[in-house]
Design a protein around this motif. Structure first.
Motif, PDB file in Angstrom:
ATOM      1  N   ARG A 158      20.273  65.077  66.156  1.00  0.00           N
ATOM      2  CA  ARG A 158      21.690  65.295  66.436  1.00  0.00           C
ATOM      3  C   ARG A 158      21.917  66.679  67.028  1.00  0.00           C
ATOM      4  N   ILE A 159      22.874  66.770  67.951  1.00  0.00           N
ATOM      5  CA  ILE A 159      23.290  68.058  68.493  1.00  0.00           C
ATOM      6  C   ILE A 159      24.785  68.232  68.239  1.00  0.00           C
ATOM      7  N   GLY A 160      25.266  69.446  68.443  1.00  0.00           N
ATOM      8  CA  GLY A 160      26.663  69.771  68.168  1.00  0.00           C
ATOM      9  C   GLY A 160      26.750  70.535  66.864  1.00  0.00           C
ATOM     10  N   THR A 161      27.956  70.629  66.328  1.00  0.00           N
ATOM     11  CA  THR A 161      28.176  71.352  65.080  1.00  0.00           C
ATOM     12  C   THR A 161      27.983  70.407  63.900  1.00  0.00           C
ATOM     13  N   LEU A 162      27.137  70.828  62.972  1.00  0.00           N
ATOM     14  CA  LEU A 162      26.840  70.037  61.773  1.00  0.00           C
ATOM     15  C   LEU A 162      27.249  70.827  60.540  1.00  0.00           C
ATOM     16  N   GLU A 163      27.797  70.113  59.584  1.00  0.00           N
ATOM     17  CA  GLU A 163      28.229  70.720  58.327  1.00  0.00           C
ATOM     18  C   GLU A 163      27.132  70.549  57.267  1.00  0.00           C
ATOM     19  N   ILE A 164      27.298  71.234  56.148  1.00  0.00           N
ATOM     20  CA  ILE A 164      26.344  71.137  55.037  1.00  0.00           C
ATOM     21  C   ILE A 164      26.171  69.662  54.647  1.00  0.00           C
ATOM     22  N   SER A 165      24.942  69.253  54.461  1.00  0.00           N
ATOM     23  CA  SER A 165      24.505  67.902  54.083  1.00  0.00           C
ATOM     24  C   SER A 165      24.485  66.899  55.228  1.00  0.00           C
ATOM     25  N   ASP A 166      24.959  67.271  56.421  1.00  0.00           N
ATOM     26  CA  ASP A 166      24.850  66.360  57.563  1.00  0.00           C
ATOM     27  C   ASP A 166      23.380  66.154  57.919  1.00  0.00           C
ATOM     28  N   ILE A 167      23.069  64.977  58.443  1.00  0.00           N
ATOM     29  CA  ILE A 167      21.711  64.680  58.898  1.00  0.00           C
ATOM     30  C   ILE A 167      21.530  65.263  60.300  1.00  0.00           C
ATOM     31  N   ALA A 168      20.510  66.109  60.454  1.00  0.00           N
ATOM     32  CA  ALA A 168      20.209  66.733  61.741  1.00  0.00           C
ATOM     33  C   ALA A 168      19.145  65.958  62.503  1.00  0.00           C
ATOM     34  N   VAL A 169      18.163  65.442  61.784  1.00  0.00           N
ATOM     35  CA  VAL A 169      17.073  64.704  62.415  1.00  0.00           C
ATOM     36  C   VAL A 169      16.629  63.586  61.478  1.00  0.00           C
ATOM     37  N   ALA A 170      16.288  62.457  62.071  1.00  0.00           N
ATOM     38  CA  ALA A 170      15.777  61.337  61.280  1.00  0.00           C
ATOM     39  C   ALA A 170      14.597  60.718  62.018  1.00  0.00           C
ATOM     40  N   ILE A 171      13.554  60.437  61.256  1.00  0.00           N
ATOM     41  CA  ILE A 171      12.340  59.833  61.796  1.00  0.00           C
ATOM     42  C   ILE A 171      12.008  58.625  60.931  1.00  0.00           C
ATOM     43  N   ALA A 172      11.704  57.515  61.568  1.00  0.00           N
ATOM     44  CA  ALA A 172      11.243  56.326  60.841  1.00  0.00           C
ATOM     45  C   ALA A 172       9.939  55.875  61.469  1.00  0.00           C
ATOM     46  N   VAL A 173       8.977  55.583  60.626  1.00  0.00           N
ATOM     47  CA  VAL A 173       7.681  55.083  61.092  1.00  0.00           C
ATOM     48  C   VAL A 173       7.306  53.876  60.240  1.00  0.00           C
ATOM     49  N   SER A 174       6.960  52.784  60.910  1.00  0.00           N
ATOM     50  CA  SER A 174       6.462  51.611  60.185  1.00  0.00           C
ATOM     51  C   SER A 174       4.983  51.433  60.492  1.00  0.00           C
ATOM     52  N   SER A 175       4.287  50.868  59.530  1.00  0.00           N
ATOM     53  CA  SER A 175       2.848  50.671  59.643  1.00  0.00           C
ATOM     54  C   SER A 175       2.437  49.582  58.655  1.00  0.00           C
ATOM     55  N   PRO A 176       1.307  48.912  58.906  1.00  0.00           N
ATOM     56  CA  PRO A 176       0.824  47.947  57.921  1.00  0.00           C
ATOM     57  C   PRO A 176       0.531  48.595  56.566  1.00  0.00           C
ATOM     58  N   HIS A 177       0.178  49.889  56.573  1.00  0.00           N
ATOM     59  CA  HIS A 177      -0.201  50.585  55.343  1.00  0.00           C
ATOM     60  C   HIS A 177       0.520  51.924  55.233  1.00  0.00           C
ATOM     61  N   ARG A 178       0.827  52.336  54.008  1.00  0.00           N
ATOM     62  CA  ARG A 178       1.643  53.524  53.788  1.00  0.00           C
ATOM     63  C   ARG A 178       0.997  54.826  54.251  1.00  0.00           C
ATOM     64  N   LYS A 179      -0.315  54.949  54.139  1.00  0.00           N
ATOM     65  CA  LYS A 179      -0.957  56.213  54.481  1.00  0.00           C
ATOM     66  C   LYS A 179      -0.694  56.576  55.944  1.00  0.00           C
ATOM     67  N   ALA A 180      -0.868  55.636  56.843  1.00  0.00           N
ATOM     68  CA  ALA A 180      -0.618  55.899  58.265  1.00  0.00           C
ATOM     69  C   ALA A 180       0.850  56.227  58.509  1.00  0.00           C
ATOM     70  N   ALA A 181       1.743  55.541  57.814  1.00  0.00           N
ATOM     71  CA  ALA A 181       3.179  55.807  57.985  1.00  0.00           C
ATOM     72  C   ALA A 181       3.530  57.217  57.531  1.00  0.00           C
ATOM     73  N   TYR A 182       2.986  57.650  56.390  1.00  0.00           N
ATOM     74  CA  TYR A 182       3.225  59.013  55.909  1.00  0.00           C
ATOM     75  C   TYR A 182       2.656  60.040  56.886  1.00  0.00           C
ATOM     76  N   GLU A 183       1.413  59.842  57.291  1.00  0.00           N
ATOM     77  CA  GLU A 183       0.767  60.799  58.193  1.00  0.00           C
ATOM     78  C   GLU A 183       1.502  60.896  59.527  1.00  0.00           C
ATOM     79  N   ALA A 184       1.879  59.765  60.072  1.00  0.00           N
ATOM     80  CA  ALA A 184       2.565  59.754  61.370  1.00  0.00           C
ATOM     81  C   ALA A 184       3.939  60.412  61.265  1.00  0.00           C
ATOM     82  N   ASN A 185       4.616  60.205  60.178  1.00  0.00           N
ATOM     83  CA  ASN A 185       5.926  60.817  59.985  1.00  0.00           C
ATOM     84  C   ASN A 185       5.819  62.339  59.910  1.00  0.00           C
ATOM     85  N   GLU A 186       4.861  62.822  59.148  1.00  0.00           N
ATOM     86  CA  GLU A 186       4.646  64.270  59.062  1.00  0.00           C
ATOM     87  C   GLU A 186       4.252  64.834  60.428  1.00  0.00           C
TER      88      GLU A 186
END
Length: 163
Positions: free
Chosen positions: A82-110
């Motif tokens: 997100r760009i523009g003016t954000l207030e406290i607790s607003d979401i600035a960035v969101a990333i979602a990763v899906s994978s057959p297995h959790r380890k790859a999803a965690y690693e890719a998200n990081e």
């Protein structure tokens, strides 16, 4: 490549983001949600402003998605900042990763959030009770009384660091 890679001025809908990565082969979906916090380095934050060079930023977000696909072939990724003016607790960035297995999803998200911080042309200005400053690798805790620094000011700052 599926997914979503965008810069927006609107509030980020995490459920909508997840819809871009959900699939029948996904056994895991991880999300990273970066929010505006009230306290940073002992200073009370009032709000943030994000600016971006949108065409390049979206291209770089898409490149990060491709890098993830290359490293973890069975993943799907979506990134919204997100760009523009954000207030406290607003979401600035969101990333979602899906994978057959959790380890790859965690690693890719990081991997995604670290790459965003390294390479995507997005700038953040923090506003505190006692002042404001542009924050980033080149601008860390530097206040510019006339607003965002010009290229000349940045070059002068870089030159000062190398002397």
């Amino acid at each position: 490549m599926n997914g979503l890679f965008k810069i927006t001025k609107k509030s980020i809908d995490v459920n909508e983001l997840i819809q871009h990565v959900i699939s029948r082969k996904a056994g895991a979906i991880t999300t990273f949600i970066g929010t505006v916090r009230e306290w940073t380095n002992g200073k009370k934050t009032l709000r943030l402003t994000y600016e971006a060079y949108v065409p390049m930023a979206e291209k770089m977000l898409s490149q990060i998605g491709q890098e993830i696909k290359d490293k973890w072939p069975d993943t799907e990724t979506a990134i919204v900042h997100r760009i523009g003016t954000l207030e406290i607790s607003d979401i600035a960035v969101a990333i979602a990763v899906s994978s057959p297995h959790r380890k790859a999803a965690y690693e890719a998200n990081e991997y995604a959030i670290e790459r965003i911080k390294e390479m995507v042309p997005i700038w953040k200005k923090e506003y505190w009770e006692d002042g404001e400053a542009w924050i980033g690798d080149q601008l860390e805790t530097v206040s510019y009384p006339e607003g965002k620094p010009s290229a000349l000011q940045l070059n002068q700052k870089e030159g000062d660091q190398h002397d």
